[in-house]
Design a protein around this motif. Structure first.
Motif, short mmCIF file in Angstrom:
data_model
loop_
_atom_site.label_atom_id
_atom_site.label_comp_id
_atom_site.label_asym_id
_atom_site.label_seq_id
_atom_site.Cartn_x
_atom_site.Cartn_y
_atom_site.Cartn_z
N LEU A 192 -0.97 12.50 -12.85
CA LEU A 192 -0.12 11.31 -12.92
C LEU A 192 -0.10 10.57 -11.59
N PHE A 193 0.11 11.30 -10.49
CA PHE A 193 0.19 10.66 -9.18
C PHE A 193 -1.13 9.97 -8.81
N LEU A 194 -2.25 10.60 -9.14
CA LEU A 194 -3.53 9.96 -8.86
C LEU A 194 -3.69 8.68 -9.69
N ALA A 195 -3.26 8.73 -10.96
CA ALA A 195 -3.36 7.54 -11.82
C ALA A 195 -2.45 6.42 -11.31
N LEU A 196 -1.25 6.78 -10.85
CA LEU A 196 -0.33 5.78 -10.33
C LEU A 196 -0.86 5.16 -9.04
N ALA A 197 -1.51 5.96 -8.21
CA ALA A 197 -2.09 5.41 -6.99
C ALA A 197 -3.16 4.37 -7.32
N VAL A 198 -4.01 4.70 -8.29
CA VAL A 198 -5.05 3.75 -8.72
C VAL A 198 -4.42 2.50 -9.33
N ALA A 199 -3.40 2.70 -10.17
CA ALA A 199 -2.74 1.57 -10.81
C ALA A 199 -2.10 0.64 -9.78
N ASN A 200 -1.46 1.21 -8.77
CA ASN A 200 -0.83 0.38 -7.74
C ASN A 200 -1.88 -0.45 -6.99
N GLU A 201 -3.01 0.19 -6.67
CA GLU A 201 -4.07 -0.54 -5.98
C GLU A 201 -4.59 -1.70 -6.83
N ILE A 202 -4.77 -1.46 -8.12
CA ILE A 202 -5.27 -2.51 -9.00
C ILE A 202 -4.28 -3.67 -9.08
N VAL A 203 -2.99 -3.34 -9.23
CA VAL A 203 -1.98 -4.39 -9.40
C VAL A 203 -1.84 -5.24 -8.15
N TRP A 204 -1.69 -4.60 -6.98
CA TRP A 204 -1.42 -5.43 -5.79
C TRP A 204 -2.66 -6.19 -5.32
N ARG A 205 -3.85 -5.64 -5.63
CA ARG A 205 -5.07 -6.32 -5.18
C ARG A 205 -5.51 -7.44 -6.12
N MET B 249 0.81 -1.20 0.00
CA MET B 249 0.00 0.00 0.00
C MET B 249 0.86 1.27 0.00
N LYS B 250 2.13 1.15 0.35
CA LYS B 250 2.99 2.33 0.50
C LYS B 250 3.02 3.21 -0.75
N PRO B 251 3.23 2.67 -1.96
CA PRO B 251 3.23 3.56 -3.13
C PRO B 251 1.92 4.32 -3.30
N THR B 252 0.80 3.67 -2.99
CA THR B 252 -0.49 4.35 -3.09
C THR B 252 -0.53 5.57 -2.17
N ILE B 253 -0.09 5.37 -0.92
CA ILE B 253 -0.11 6.47 0.05
C ILE B 253 0.83 7.57 -0.39
N ILE B 254 2.02 7.20 -0.88
CA ILE B 254 2.99 8.20 -1.33
C ILE B 254 2.42 9.04 -2.47
N TYR B 255 1.84 8.38 -3.47
CA TYR B 255 1.32 9.11 -4.63
C TYR B 255 0.12 9.98 -4.25
N LEU B 256 -0.74 9.48 -3.37
CA LEU B 256 -1.86 10.31 -2.92
C LEU B 256 -1.37 11.50 -2.11
N LEU B 257 -0.34 11.29 -1.30
CA LEU B 257 0.24 12.39 -0.52
C LEU B 257 0.81 13.47 -1.43
N PHE B 258 1.61 13.04 -2.42
CA PHE B 258 2.20 14.00 -3.35
C PHE B 258 1.11 14.75 -4.13
N ALA B 259 0.09 14.00 -4.60
CA ALA B 259 -1.00 14.64 -5.35
C ALA B 259 -1.73 15.64 -4.47
N GLY B 260 -1.95 15.27 -3.21
CA GLY B 260 -2.65 16.16 -2.29
C GLY B 260 -1.86 17.44 -2.01
N ILE B 261 -0.54 17.29 -1.78
CA ILE B 261 0.30 18.46 -1.50
C ILE B 261 0.34 19.39 -2.70
N LEU B 262 0.60 18.82 -3.89
CA LEU B 262 0.66 19.65 -5.09
C LEU B 262 -0.70 20.27 -5.40
#
Length: 204
Positions: free
Chosen positions: A147-160, A98-111
């Motif tokens: 991009l970060f939002l898309a990567l967060a979604v992609a990571n969730e799809i792949v690991w789940r 889940m870590k990449p998802t949280i990282i990408y959501l954090l970066f997207a939220g900050i930006l």
């Protein structure tokens, strides 16, 4: 403190070394079960336990060599320590995945928060390497948020939905390739809004 310059090869080794070690360790250990202090751990969790001190060490060395760490590097280290530590402590790889998802959501939220205030905070991280006009930074920041939002979604799809092997390949190679490809695709934006460093410094 001014950032000190180091060899690009040294920086690349410090940035990518821990991830490559994780990839190698996972592929060597993935099919086994390992008893440590009376408790059985999967190869995934053992590889994660190796990754945590390595990324902490590489981040420390990078800081000692350059005198500076970016907000992204600090946030990544903290989340690795927290989510990687939870995976090892609870013997559950889910947290690390889940870590990449949280990282990408954090970066997207900050930006995104910066954009709402009319500020391109990405400029603070990349301006020295890529001088651009403010309008260019605003456009690039909006694209990075997407991009970060898309990567967060992609990571969730792949690991789940996919195997550990596919997720590790995706994390090690897929995510960096997508990021590099995304940056290369911004060439026209850089060309349109880029500022010549000689002009910026007042050199004719």
């Amino acid at each position: 403190m001014a950032e000190k310059k180091i060899s690009p090869w040294v920086k690349a080794g410090l940035d990518w070394g821990p991830l490559i070690v994780f990839f190698i360790a996972f592929n060597r250990l993935k099919d086994g079960s390992y008893e440590i202090l009376g408790r059985d751990y999967s190869g995934f969790v053992v590889a994660t336990a190796l990754f945590i001190p390595l990324i902490a060490f590489s981040t420390l060395v990078l800081w000692r060599l350059t005198g500076k760490l970016s907000a992204m590097q600090i946030a990544t280290l903290v989340l690795v320590l927290v989510f990687g530590g939870l995976s090892v402590w609870l013997n559950d790889p889910t947290f690390f995945k889940m870590k990449p998802t949280i990282i990408y959501l954090l970066f997207a939220g900050i930006l995104g928060a910066g954009l709402l205030r009319g500020k391109a905070w990405l400029q603070l991280v990349m301006e020295q390497a890529l001088p651009m006009e403010h309008e260019g930074w605003m456009i690039l920041t909006k694209r990075f948020v997407g991009l970060f939002l898309a990567l967060a979604v992609a990571n969730e799809i792949v690991w789940r939905t996919m195997s550990d092997e596919i997720w590790v390949d995706f994390k090690t190679f897929g995510l960096p390739i997508i990021l590099i490809g995304f940056i290369m695709a911004q060439a026209k934006l850089f060309e349109k809004y880029g500022i010549d460093k000689a002009e910026e410094d007042g050199v004719e």
